[in-house]
Design an enzyme around this catalytic site. Structure first.
Site, mmCIF file in Angstrom:
data_model
loop_
_atom_site.group_PDB
_atom_site.id
_atom_site.type_symbol
_atom_site.label_atom_id
_atom_site.label_comp_id
_atom_site.label_asym_id
_atom_site.label_seq_id
_atom_site.Cartn_x
_atom_site.Cartn_y
_atom_site.Cartn_z
ATOM 1 N N TYR A 129 -85.330 -8.235 55.470
ATOM 2 C CA TYR A 129 -86.036 -6.957 55.522
ATOM 3 C C TYR A 129 -87.484 -7.128 55.078
ATOM 4 O O TYR A 129 -87.823 -8.056 54.331
ATOM 5 C CB TYR A 129 -85.378 -5.948 54.588
ATOM 6 N N HIS B 218 -76.881 -10.380 63.832
ATOM 7 C CA HIS B 218 -75.650 -9.919 63.183
ATOM 8 C C HIS B 218 -74.438 -10.229 64.061
ATOM 9 O O HIS B 218 -73.412 -10.727 63.582
ATOM 10 C CB HIS B 218 -75.720 -8.414 62.927
ATOM 11 N N HIS C 139 -82.933 -9.175 65.817
ATOM 12 C CA HIS C 139 -82.279 -9.014 64.514
ATOM 13 C C HIS C 139 -80.824 -8.569 64.677
ATOM 14 O O HIS C 139 -79.907 -9.159 64.078
ATOM 15 C CB HIS C 139 -83.067 -7.992 63.693
ATOM 16 N N GLU C 140 -80.588 -7.539 65.481
ATOM 17 C CA GLU C 140 -79.229 -7.024 65.640
ATOM 18 C C GLU C 140 -78.319 -8.035 66.337
ATOM 19 O O GLU C 140 -77.139 -8.164 65.997
ATOM 20 C CB GLU C 140 -79.246 -5.699 66.405
ATOM 21 N N HIS D 90 -77.745 -10.109 56.369
ATOM 22 C CA HIS D 90 -79.157 -10.107 56.003
ATOM 23 C C HIS D 90 -79.452 -11.272 55.068
ATOM 24 O O HIS D 90 -78.637 -11.605 54.203
ATOM 25 C CB HIS D 90 -79.531 -8.792 55.309
#
Length: 413
Positions: free
Chosen positions: A192, A137, A133-134, A143
């Site tokens: 999320y 980015h 996930h990171e 998101h």
């Protein structure tokens, strides 16, 4: 006393070396960004993308071995599914510094900012899925629930959100986010969970369409089909294939056919080269497999060769549907997946891990025959049922190699 019947049925398959370099570290005190609380930055144009889809990186000296492995595995996952590449920084001006403990737990800037930029991966949150996930980015993704059209798919329940985390739920404008024509993706690794950052145990997001299980929203297992397609579009990638792995940069990870668990494309050719040193064992678990079937696997297939693409000997060629099992090798492997111009299927998903041969117990050691390679197609079973079936592995395909399978059948008197 119970009756035990032991049914025995014997596979075999391949040795090489690889030079590795020690990890490169940079002292975290050398960058002013460390321990600062920073806000995420938006990608507003192509200048914020990483040139050649390649991200130089370094690990700080305060990151744990376990977290480092999780990040490397996450890098491997992105590389396996897309054209994104991570390389250890040499002298590149723009690069990411992956640090351990920080004020934000696990967080990253969005896109390429310029000079050194941080990815913070604290031990308490730096599991594989969070690392994927990171890195998303860093590659350039906000998101999924920040999309301009998000109100058509979710409702943000601000009254339940921890006040300091409200910014993570803000909707971005079309100047900040370009979804590249992709549909809203509940399954995205960048979404999320419905209860993320709840201050009272209640949901912070409400799903407006029930076409996806609530349990799958915010999953941290793998990139979704939408994540993969959007990455390929964002970086204008033609292919994500032709990967090379070794125990230094990728001690464990996964790889799959493009688009898994969706259908792989037609006219597809992808390769993975696993370099194995003389003191290592490579284990590959190939438990999900589905391609078009032909008797000689001539249309869509997965093949494994010893050492390199140019090796004349194909040790294993698979097509059809089933669970293949575990492949363990003492030699470097070259794996190729091919599809023809018609009929696409689910493809495959595999996990791999390197082991130090010296640490393996006796029952984990490879059985070495002619090619110093063993293949175990889910071949060791302990059965305790009133009825059932057993069969040779890899039906309908049987490798033309010596192999061993065993079943322990336990029955009552």
């Amino acid at each position: 006393m119970p009756t035990q019947i032991f049914v025995c049925f014997v596979i075999v398959i391949f040795t090489a070396s690889v030079n590795t370099e020690p990890s490169t570290h940079i002292n975290i005190k050398q960058t002013k960004q460390f321990n600062e609380r920073y806000r995420r930055a938006a990608i507003s144009n192509k200048d914020k993308l990483w040139p050649n889809a390649t991200i130089p990186y370094l690990f700080s000296n305060n990151i744990s071995a376990k977290t480092k492995q999780n990040v490397l595995s996450a890098m491997s996952h992105w590389e396996s599914a897309t054209c994104i590449r991570f390389k250890r920084r040499v002298n590149e001006k723009d690069f990411v510094l992956i640090v351990g403990e920080g004020n934000c737990g696990c967080c990253s800037l969005v896109g390429r900012i310029g000079d050194v930029q941080l990815i913070t991966m604290s031990d308490y949150c730096a599991v594989f899925g969070v690392a994927v996930h990171e890195l998303g980015h860093t590659i350039g993704f906000w998101h999924e629930h920040s999309r301009p059209d998000r109100d058509n798919y979710i409702k943000v329940l601000k009254q339940n959100i921890i006040s300091s985390k409200i910014d993570n739920f803000k909707k971005k404008s079309r100047l900040n986010i370009n979804s590249l024509g992709e549909k809203y993706d509940y399954n995205s690794i960048m979404h999320y969970r419905l209860s993320t950052f709840s201050k009272n145990g209640k949901n912070t997001l409400r799903q407006l369409f029930k076409n996806v299980s609530a349990d799958d929203i915010g999953q941290r297992e793998r990139l979704s089909e939408g994540d993969i397609r959007q990455t390929m579009l964002l970086y204008n990638c033609k292919s994500h294939c032709h990967r090379e792995f070794n125990s230094l940069t990728s001690p464990y990870g996964n790889f799959s056919s493009y688009g898994y668990p969706g259908k792989y494309p037609t006219n597809y050719n992808c390769t993975w080269h696993f370099i194995v040193s003389s003191e290592e064992i490579l284990s590959i678990d190939l438990n999900s497999f589905e391609t078009e079937y032909t008797s000689n696997c001539s249309f869509d297939y997965l093949e494994i060769r010893k050492e390199s693409e140019h090796s004349k000997k194909v040790f294993l060629k698979l097509c059809g549907k089933g669970s293949v099992g575990s492949i363990r090798a003492k030699n470097s492997l070259f794996i190729k997946f091919v599809s023809d111009k018609t009929n696409a299927f689910k493809g495959f998903y595999a996990k791999f891990q390197y082991y130090d041969m010296k640490t393996q117990s006796n029952d984990q050691q490879l059985v070495s025959f002619q090619q110093n390679f063993t293949y175990s197609a889910g071949c060791r079973h302990r059965l305790q049922y009133t009825k059932g079936k057993i069969r040779t592995p890899l039906i309908p395909y049987i490798p033309k190699r010596r192999y061993t399978c065993s079943w322990l059948i336990i029955g009552g008197m």
